[in-house]
Design a protein around this motif. Structure first.
Motif, PDB file in Angstrom:
ATOM      1  N   THR A 123     -11.975  13.452  -0.862  1.00  0.00           N
ATOM      2  CA  THR A 123     -12.678  12.272  -0.540  1.00  0.00           C
ATOM      3  C   THR A 123     -14.195  12.440  -0.981  1.00  0.00           C
ATOM      4  O   THR A 123     -14.787  11.439  -1.656  1.00  0.00           O
ATOM      5  CB  THR A 123     -12.732  11.908   0.951  1.00  0.00           C
ATOM      6  OG1 THR A 123     -11.405  11.573   1.185  1.00  0.00           O
ATOM      7  CG2 THR A 123     -13.554  10.740   1.310  1.00  0.00           C
TER       8      THR A 123
ATOM      9  N   ASP B  50      -9.001   3.848  -1.320  1.00  0.00           N
ATOM     10  CA  ASP B  50      -8.634   4.870  -0.325  1.00  0.00           C
ATOM     11  C   ASP B  50      -7.262   4.611   0.124  1.00  0.00           C
ATOM     12  O   ASP B  50      -6.857   3.781   0.918  1.00  0.00           O
ATOM     13  CB  ASP B  50      -9.591   5.101   0.915  1.00  0.00           C
ATOM     14  CG  ASP B  50      -9.340   6.193   1.506  1.00  0.00           C
ATOM     15  OD1 ASP B  50      -8.438   6.801   1.360  1.00  0.00           O
ATOM     16  OD2 ASP B  50     -10.302   6.522   2.405  1.00  0.00           O
TER      17      ASP B  50
ATOM     18  N   ASP C  98      -5.308   7.218   1.297  1.00  0.00           N
ATOM     19  CA  ASP C  98      -5.050   8.144   2.710  1.00  0.00           C
ATOM     20  C   ASP C  98      -4.673   7.326   3.910  1.00  0.00           C
ATOM     21  O   ASP C  98      -5.770   7.349   4.837  1.00  0.00           O
ATOM     22  CB  ASP C  98      -6.092   9.192   2.705  1.00  0.00           C
ATOM     23  CG  ASP C  98      -5.582  10.152   3.698  1.00  0.00           C
ATOM     24  OD1 ASP C  98      -4.669  10.203   4.161  1.00  0.00           O
ATOM     25  OD2 ASP C  98      -6.365  11.194   3.685  1.00  0.00           O
TER      26      ASP C  98
ATOM     27  N   GLU D  79      -3.209   6.994   6.601  1.00  0.00           N
ATOM     28  CA  GLU D  79      -3.087   7.393   7.675  1.00  0.00           C
ATOM     29  C   GLU D  79      -4.518   8.018   8.403  1.00  0.00           C
ATOM     30  O   GLU D  79      -4.570   8.212   9.441  1.00  0.00           O
ATOM     31  CB  GLU D  79      -2.073   8.553   7.833  1.00  0.00           C
ATOM     32  CG  GLU D  79      -0.667   8.377   7.436  1.00  0.00           C
ATOM     33  CD  GLU D  79       0.353   9.594   7.347  1.00  0.00           C
ATOM     34  OE1 GLU D  79       0.843   9.970   8.295  1.00  0.00           O
ATOM     35  OE2 GLU D  79       0.296   9.985   6.208  1.00  0.00           O
ATOM     36  N   GLU D  80      -5.279   8.402   7.622  1.00  0.00           N
ATOM     37  CA  GLU D  80      -6.623   8.792   7.870  1.00  0.00           C
ATOM     38  C   GLU D  80      -7.566   8.389   6.658  1.00  0.00           C
ATOM     39  O   GLU D  80      -8.331   9.486   6.108  1.00  0.00           O
ATOM     40  CB  GLU D  80      -6.624  10.029   8.378  1.00  0.00           C
ATOM     41  CG  GLU D  80      -5.807  11.018   7.570  1.00  0.00           C
ATOM     42  CD  GLU D  80      -5.553  12.338   7.958  1.00  0.00           C
ATOM     43  OE1 GLU D  80      -6.082  12.692   9.015  1.00  0.00           O
ATOM     44  OE2 GLU D  80      -4.973  13.116   7.577  1.00  0.00           O
TER      45      GLU D  80
ATOM     46  N   ASN E 122     -10.946   7.805   4.995  1.00  0.00           N
ATOM     47  CA  ASN E 122     -12.370   8.106   5.599  1.00  0.00           C
ATOM     48  C   ASN E 122     -13.387   7.939   4.192  1.00  0.00           C
ATOM     49  O   ASN E 122     -14.503   8.403   4.555  1.00  0.00           O
ATOM     50  CB  ASN E 122     -12.414   9.581   5.977  1.00  0.00           C
ATOM     51  CG  ASN E 122     -12.096  10.608   5.065  1.00  0.00           C
ATOM     52  OD1 ASN E 122     -11.632  10.425   4.026  1.00  0.00           O
ATOM     53  ND2 ASN E 122     -12.205  12.022   5.414  1.00  0.00           N
TER      54      ASN E 122
ATOM     55  N   ARG F  27      -5.527   0.827   6.155  1.00  0.00           N
ATOM     56  CA  ARG F  27      -5.274   1.597   7.183  1.00  0.00           C
ATOM     57  C   ARG F  27      -4.140   1.475   7.990  1.00  0.00           C
ATOM     58  O   ARG F  27      -3.865   0.350   8.435  1.00  0.00           O
ATOM     59  CB  ARG F  27      -6.517   1.516   8.146  1.00  0.00           C
ATOM     60  CG  ARG F  27      -6.626   2.383   9.332  1.00  0.00           C
ATOM     61  CD  ARG F  27      -7.920   1.841  10.103  1.00  0.00           C
ATOM     62  NE  ARG F  27      -9.160   2.316   9.487  1.00  0.00           N
ATOM     63  CZ  ARG F  27      -9.688   3.474   9.489  1.00  0.00           C
ATOM     64  NH1 ARG F  27      -9.407   4.376  10.474  1.00  0.00           N
ATOM     65  NH2 ARG F  27     -10.910   3.607   8.671  1.00  0.00           N
TER      66      ARG F  27
ATOM     67  N   ILE G 232      -1.628   2.248  14.560  1.00  0.00           N
ATOM     68  CA  ILE G 232      -1.283   3.806  15.440  1.00  0.00           C
ATOM     69  C   ILE G 232       0.075   3.374  15.643  1.00  0.00           C
ATOM     70  O   ILE G 232       0.470   2.389  16.073  1.00  0.00           O
ATOM     71  CB  ILE G 232      -2.189   3.591  16.463  1.00  0.00           C
ATOM     72  CG1 ILE G 232      -3.695   3.940  16.318  1.00  0.00           C
ATOM     73  CG2 ILE G 232      -1.737   4.846  17.787  1.00  0.00           C
ATOM     74  CD1 ILE G 232      -4.687   4.002  17.408  1.00  0.00           C
TER      75      ILE G 232
ATOM     76  N   PRO H 131      -3.447  10.908  -0.169  1.00  0.00           N
ATOM     77  CA  PRO H 131      -3.234  11.673   1.002  1.00  0.00           C
ATOM     78  C   PRO H 131      -2.998  13.035   0.535  1.00  0.00           C
ATOM     79  O   PRO H 131      -2.652  13.439  -0.552  1.00  0.00           O
ATOM     80  CB  PRO H 131      -2.205  11.155   1.682  1.00  0.00           C
ATOM     81  CG  PRO H 131      -1.825  10.085   0.731  1.00  0.00           C
ATOM     82  CD  PRO H 131      -2.118   9.899  -0.154  1.00  0.00           C
TER      83      PRO H 131
END
Lengths: 288, 112
Positions: A15, A35, A37, A39-40, A42, A137, A140, A171
């Motif tokens: 990142t 982005d 990634d 799952e997370e 940032n 994103r 959850i 990721p």
């Protein structure tokens, strides 16, 4: 042109490199940072922009209609992912295991498994001058990154011209989400750190890129810690080392405040220039 | 009464497998008839996702009254087991099958 930034090992600086490289290039040209990634994500901590667009993203999953079910058990036989099981006359669905392949739904003789949309996450699009920033994103509890990554890539393909340079922040690891990000890009930057962990996971990432037949090069981050094994490995395997970003406390301090690094640390900017020069050179070399 | 064990082997002296979804074997013991049999679950190794529901489905086909295992079922496996009639006892992951049976009989295992 599509460039993915991947790593194998997590926490090597994907990142940091993605955000600094795109922000630097955006000083002159139009660039897109995505982005993936999911799952997370940032990158958004470092790239601020004006909100452009937001979209909820859905995947299709089957829903059991008990009234229509015979129950023959064909659905659980054809499911490759054990997302459906039958217990006597009851069908249980595990939507987070479902890969939306439609097999159960299409093959059900009584159409008792219609596919319905389920929200899996959201995609947001921002703009800051020349820099377009898109991040997705996962919600959850959602386990599968691939459908959201694939849909986000579709959005990029339909909303930005082919000529624009696009950076996909991948990721970590070498599993399906990474493959989904990297499988069709023009170049993959593998970020690693010069440690035994970094080398171990770099080898896995290199194996993956070879399997996918991608063009790739390595960026060694935090150069100066650990040992020279990563550099030796790259030399022995004829893998281009695009840059060595020095280990420097001030970089970590800027990062921890959510700031971009290259404007304040000249050594980083030098390495960014080097990276882009080499990618373009490798790319042009291939075109010839 | 039929008792199922998650195990790494097929003998009384085999080690228990602490995992449920990815257990290598399911051993079955009927303490009334003395019948001792096993189901080979090792193909589950090649399953990337959904090992829990898959193994539990097999387990329910084998229809034991009691399951003795180690770590206990994960989320998906627990969802399948929720309405199943069998009783589950956990905490036997580091024992042999023989030790696990006597621990169960002495009331030393935790019920799930």
């Amino acid at each position: 042109m599509k460039i993915a930034i991947a790593s194998g090992k997590g926490g090597t600086g994907k990142t940091t490199l993605a955000t600094n490289l795109t922000a630097y290039l955006a000083e002159e040209d139009e660039v897109v940072l995505i982005d993936l990634d999911v799952e997370e994500p940032n990158s958004g901590l470092f790239i601020k922009g004006e909100f452009v667009y937001k979209e909820d993203k859905y995947k299709m999953i089957p829903e059991w209609e008990q009234d229509r079910c015979t129950p023959c058990g064909l659905c659980q036989e054809v499911c490759n992912f054990h997302a459906i099981i039958q217990l006597s006359d009851q069908i249980m669905l595990f939507s987070e295991l479902c890969h939306s392949c439609y097999a159960c739904s299409e093959l059900c003789p009584t159409s008792a498994l219609p596919m319905i949309p389920q929200k899996m996450g959201e995609m947001k699009h921002y703009r800051n001058g020349n820099l377009s920033f898109v991040e997705s994103r996962l919600d959850i509890g959602q386990e599968q990154a691939v459908p959201l990554i694939a849909q986000t890539k579709e959005y990029i393909d339909t909303h930005f011209s082919e000529k624009m340079i696009k950076f996909f922040d991948a990721p970590p690891g070498t599993s399906c989400p990474v493959i989904e990000v990297t499988k069709d890009v023009d170049f993959v930057i593998l970020v690693t750190e010069p440690t035994p962990f970094g080398l171990h996971d770099l080898k896995l990432a290199v194996d993956t890129m070879r399997e996918l037949n991608r063009n790739y090069g390595v960026v060694v981050n935090r150069h100066g810690i650990g040992n020279d094994d990563v550099l030796e490995y790259c030399q022995n395997e004829n893998i281009p080392v695009l840059a060595k970003i020095p280990n420097d406390r001030s970089i970590a301090e800027l990062y921890s405040r959510g700031e971009l690094v290259y404007q304040k640390v000249p050594a980083v900017k030098e390495q960014l220039i080097k990276i882009m020069d080499q990618i373009l050179e490798l790319k042009n070399g291939e075109a010839k | 009464m039929k008792i199922a064990f998650t195990t790494k082997g097929t003998e009384w002296d085999s080690m228990m497998d602490p995992r449920l979804g990815r257990t290598e074997f399911i051993l079955l013991y009927d303490d009334e008839t003395g019948e001792f049999s096993h189901y080979d679950n090792r193909a589950i190794e090649h399953t990337a996702h959904g090992a829990g529901p898959k193994t539990v489905q097999k387990l329910l086909e084998l229809n034991p009254d009691i399951l003795i295992t180690g770590n206990g079922p994960g989320g998906n496996a627990a969802a399948v087991l929720k309405n199943a009639p069998l009783k589950i006892y956990i905490g036997a992951g580091e024992m042999t099958v023989k030790e696990a049976l006597s621990a169960y009989k002495n009331g030393e295992l935790m019920s799930f």
